[in-house]
Design a protein around this motif. Structure first.
Motif, PDB file in Angstrom:
ATOM      1  N   GLY A  11       0.810  -1.209   0.000  1.00 53.05           N
ATOM      2  CA  GLY A  11       0.000   0.000   0.000  1.00 53.05           C
ATOM      3  C   GLY A  11       0.847   1.265   0.000  1.00 53.05           C
ATOM      4  O   GLY A  11       2.082   1.217   0.147  1.00 53.05           O
ATOM      5  N   ALA A  12       0.190   2.395  -0.138  1.00 54.68           N
ATOM      6  CA  ALA A  12       0.863   3.695  -0.138  1.00 54.68           C
ATOM      7  C   ALA A  12       1.621   3.927   1.162  1.00 54.68           C
ATOM      8  O   ALA A  12       2.628   4.646   1.182  1.00 54.68           O
ATOM      9  N   ASP A  13       1.166   3.283   2.228  1.00 51.43           N
ATOM     10  CA  ASP A  13       1.822   3.421   3.529  1.00 51.43           C
ATOM     11  C   ASP A  13       3.019   2.485   3.678  1.00 51.43           C
ATOM     12  O   ASP A  13       3.676   2.448   4.714  1.00 51.43           O
ATOM     13  N   GLY A  14       3.306   1.696   2.612  1.00 50.03           N
ATOM     14  CA  GLY A  14       4.430   0.770   2.647  1.00 50.03           C
ATOM     15  C   GLY A  14       4.114  -0.553   3.310  1.00 50.03           C
ATOM     16  O   GLY A  14       4.969  -1.428   3.405  1.00 50.03           O
ATOM     17  N   GLU A  15       2.891  -0.715   3.772  1.00 46.54           N
ATOM     18  CA  GLU A  15       2.480  -1.943   4.455  1.00 46.54           C
ATOM     19  C   GLU A  15       1.963  -2.973   3.454  1.00 46.54           C
ATOM     20  O   GLU A  15       1.350  -2.629   2.448  1.00 46.54           O
TER      21      GLU A  15
END
Length: 125
Positions: A11-15
């Motif tokens: 995801g955009a959050d790196g998760e």
């Protein structure tokens, strides 16, 4: 317990975000003891497999950029199913065991193709 195969995207959050298994698909990658009995077996290692043997020690995460190489390793195992089955003491008839491994490998291949199509990776856990 059983091993599951899933597709993930970052995801955009790196998760890592594990995706739902589509209708008509299976996430079964074999029984828990297949970590060492099949995927991490000596015969699979002797074929030059690098991804699947990781399961003998831990869960396997195939990052998005590794999926093409992982699909090639799936093909290597598929092409050597007879050798794999011959190198593993079957818990059923040889035919049943080959069919069971082939079916679980098909689930892994399907997940890898879905991951490739969406720019995601594969997780076997």
């Amino acid at each position: 317990m059983s091993l599951s195969v899933d597709v993930f995207v970052v995801g955009a959050d790196g998760e890592r975000q594990v995706q739902d298994v589509p209708d008509g698909c299976s996430d079964s990658a074999g029984f828990e003891n297949w970590r060492t009995r099949v995927w991490g077996s000596q015969v699979v290692r002797s074929l030059g497999a690098g991804f699947f043997p990781v399961l003998a020690d831990t869960d396997l995460q195939v990052d998005p950029e590794q999926v093409p190489a992982f699909l090639r390793e799936c093909l290597l195992l598929r092409e050597n199913l007879e050798k794999i089955v011959a190198g593993i003491e079957p818990v059923r008839t040889t035919t049943d065991y080959r069919d069971a491994i082939s079916a679980r490998l098909a689930n892994v291949e399907d997940a890898a193709r879905r991951g490739l199509a969406m720019g995601g990776g594969v997780l076997i856990w």
